[in-house]
Design a protein around this motif. Structure first.
Motif, PDB file in Angstrom:
ATOM      1  N   LEU A   1      40.224 -44.494 -18.214  1.00 54.90           N
ATOM      2  CA  LEU A   1      40.993 -44.627 -16.978  1.00 54.90           C
ATOM      3  C   LEU A   1      40.237 -44.119 -15.767  1.00 54.90           C
ATOM      4  N   VAL A   2      39.182 -43.383 -15.977  1.00 57.67           N
ATOM      5  CA  VAL A   2      38.402 -42.862 -14.852  1.00 57.67           C
ATOM      6  C   VAL A   2      37.602 -43.969 -14.207  1.00 57.67           C
ATOM      7  N   ASN A   3      36.934 -44.782 -15.048  1.00 53.66           N
ATOM      8  CA  ASN A   3      36.098 -45.860 -14.486  1.00 53.66           C
ATOM      9  C   ASN A   3      36.623 -47.262 -14.809  1.00 53.66           C
ATOM     10  N   ASN A   4      37.861 -47.331 -15.392  1.00 53.76           N
ATOM     11  CA  ASN A   4      38.482 -48.612 -15.743  1.00 53.76           C
ATOM     12  C   ASN A   4      37.590 -49.443 -16.672  1.00 53.76           C
ATOM     13  N   GLN A   5      36.883 -48.791 -17.569  1.00 53.65           N
ATOM     14  CA  GLN A   5      36.010 -49.478 -18.512  1.00 53.65           C
ATOM     15  C   GLN A   5      36.748 -49.680 -19.839  1.00 53.65           C
ATOM     16  N   LEU A   6      36.850 -50.926 -20.265  1.00 55.45           N
ATOM     17  CA  LEU A   6      37.567 -51.278 -21.485  1.00 55.45           C
ATOM     18  C   LEU A   6      36.576 -51.679 -22.568  1.00 55.45           C
ATOM     19  N   THR A   7      36.733 -51.122 -23.737  1.00 53.60           N
ATOM     20  CA  THR A   7      35.853 -51.439 -24.865  1.00 53.60           C
ATOM     21  C   THR A   7      36.684 -52.031 -25.997  1.00 53.60           C
ATOM     22  N   TRP A   8      36.239 -53.171 -26.531  1.00 59.32           N
ATOM     23  CA  TRP A   8      36.925 -53.842 -27.631  1.00 59.32           C
ATOM     24  C   TRP A   8      36.050 -53.846 -28.877  1.00 59.32           C
ATOM     25  N   SER A   9      36.677 -53.811 -30.046  1.00 64.37           N
ATOM     26  CA  SER A   9      35.951 -54.031 -31.293  1.00 64.37           C
ATOM     27  C   SER A   9      35.760 -55.535 -31.496  1.00 64.37           C
ATOM     28  N   ASP A  10      34.910 -55.902 -32.428  1.00 59.21           N
ATOM     29  CA  ASP A  10      34.640 -57.319 -32.687  1.00 59.21           C
ATOM     30  C   ASP A  10      35.915 -58.058 -33.086  1.00 59.21           C
ATOM     31  N   GLU A  11      36.806 -57.388 -33.836  1.00 60.55           N
ATOM     32  CA  GLU A  11      38.034 -58.044 -34.298  1.00 60.55           C
ATOM     33  C   GLU A  11      38.959 -58.369 -33.135  1.00 60.55           C
ATOM     34  N   VAL A  12      38.989 -57.517 -32.104  1.00 65.80           N
ATOM     35  CA  VAL A  12      39.828 -57.818 -30.943  1.00 65.80           C
ATOM     36  C   VAL A  12      39.296 -59.056 -30.221  1.00 65.80           C
ATOM     37  N   TYR A  13      37.976 -59.143 -30.094  1.00 62.65           N
ATOM     38  CA  TYR A  13      37.392 -60.340 -29.498  1.00 62.65           C
ATOM     39  C   TYR A  13      37.797 -61.578 -30.297  1.00 62.65           C
ATOM     40  N   ARG A  14      37.766 -61.461 -31.625  1.00 62.08           N
ATOM     41  CA  ARG A  14      38.116 -62.615 -32.465  1.00 62.08           C
ATOM     42  C   ARG A  14      39.581 -62.994 -32.266  1.00 62.08           C
ATOM     43  N   ILE A  15      40.476 -61.980 -32.240  1.00 60.86           N
ATOM     44  CA  ILE A  15      41.897 -62.246 -32.068  1.00 60.86           C
ATOM     45  C   ILE A  15      42.166 -62.949 -30.743  1.00 60.86           C
ATOM     46  N   PHE A  16      41.497 -62.502 -29.684  1.00 59.81           N
ATOM     47  CA  PHE A  16      41.713 -63.079 -28.363  1.00 59.81           C
ATOM     48  C   PHE A  16      40.903 -64.352 -28.138  1.00 59.81           C
ATOM     49  N   GLY A  17      40.033 -64.699 -29.085  1.00 66.16           N
ATOM     50  CA  GLY A  17      39.239 -65.911 -28.966  1.00 66.16           C
ATOM     51  C   GLY A  17      38.219 -65.842 -27.852  1.00 66.16           C
TER      52      GLY A  17
END
Length: 350
Positions: free
Chosen positions: A8-24
């Motif tokens: 929340l300090v720098n608004n940087q979001l990190t996703w795992s590979d599975e989240v990328y797959r789920i969201f296409g």
């Protein structure tokens, strides 16, 4: 199962590979910010998702979870996900980081919807069949009553005045009309189980048995039947229908007697939130392979001449017990009697 983390300090979001797959999405297609994440959420769910996350921050809650849809950018396919998020604080107690899990529950939701659709169809179909059985049986009453009346009039006026074949034919017609009347009456009773039941109330098993025995007093005397019972508990159910269950089982125990006078014993024992009732007799018994078949409507195992009836009584018992959330079954051996069991909820159990 995917995971994500938002600083929340720098608004940087990190996703795992599975989240990328789920969201296409591919990593290079995603700007890795909270706003970019919201863009991937289904438009109709976006406000609710934002409110869940922002509200948890504003209210200072440590976590939240939500189900929502996402739209895959590559294909436009809609997926359903379950998200759970936890917030982490700095030394001053301010929330500075959020971490969560994303579970694709699309297939589970589709399966649940399919099951619900099938259940709704079955309930609707069952209701329609009940209504059809009731209307058909009810509408058959009047023409059958007329046929039966005229056939009985023929028998009364012309019995012995025609040849022996005519007397026999008239007797067949009278018997057939009587049997059809009994079938219609029993079919009406069967259809009414689900349509005209009364609310469940606490009712004494002693009362139910007393009512059934009172209704069967003449049958018991004619057959020299010995009826005994242990103390019976208070249960929760429809008193009128439960008297019918007791009565049908007692009638069967007397009807399917062996060479000795019928001896019938009723008892009950507790089992968790239900009571298991039993009706034991010393009758002709049955082959265990027919233990399920006898609860099917119009199913008979014995000759009608020796054991009259329509074959609906046990089917009615099964429907009533199922309406009460219970089970009914039989344990038996040929020439060794039968014991019918059924379960009913304990008084006060929903």
């Amino acid at each position: 199962l995917g995971s994500w983390e938002l600083n929340l300090v720098n608004n940087q979001l990190t996703w795992s590979d599975e989240v990328y797959r789920i969201f296409g999405l591919e990593p290079q297609e995603f700007s890795a910010t909270y706003e970019a994440f919201l863009e991937a959420v289904h438009p109709d769910d976006r406000a609710a998702v934002d409110a869940a996350y922002s509200g948890s921050l504003r209210e200072g809650r440590d976590s939240y979870e939500i189900e929502h849809r996402v739209v895959r950018r590559s294909s436009g396919e809609i997926r359903i996900v379950h998200e759970k998020c936890e917030h982490f604080r700095n030394e001053d107690g301010q929330i500075v980081r959020s971490a969560g899990m994303v579970h694709d529950i699309t297939e589970r939701k589709r399966a649940e919807e399919a099951i619900q659709h099938i259940t709704d169809d079955l309930l609707r179909s069952n209701a329609e069949l009940e209504q059809f059985a009731y209307v058909a049986s009810h509408d058959l009453q009047e023409p059958l009553r007329m046929i039966s009346s005229y056939v009985q009039l023929l028998a009364k006026r012309y019995q012995g005045k025609l040849d022996s074949d005519a007397d026999e034919f008239i007797a067949f017609a009278v018997e057939g009309a009587t049997r059809m009347q009994n079938l219609i009456n029993d079919l009406l009773a069967y259809s009414r189980v689900g349509m005209r039941g009364n609310p469940f109330t606490p009712v004494s098993g002693e009362y139910l048995l007393e009512e059934a025995l009172s209704n069967l007093q003449l049958t018991i005397q004619e057959n020299g039947a010995q009826m005994t019972h242990d103390p019976l508990p208070v249960v929760k159910g429809d008193p009128i229908q439960l008297v019918q269950v007791f009565q049908n089982l007692l009638v069967n125990a007397i009807k399917f007697r062996g060479p000795e006078p019928p001896c019938v014993h009723m008892s009950a024992r507790p089992a968790g939130n239900e009571w298991i009732f039993s009706v034991r007799d010393n009758g002709i018994g049955l082959d265990p392979k027919f233990a399920e078949r006898i609860f099917t409507i119009f199913q008979r195992l014995n000759d009608r001449a020796a054991y009259p009836g329509t074959g609906i009584g046990l089917a009615v018992c099964k429907r009533i017990i199922q309406r009460h959330g219970g089970r009914i079954w039989v344990e038996s051996q040929p020439d060794k009697g039968s014991t019918f069991y059924f379960t009913l909820p304990v008084k006060g159990t929903d």
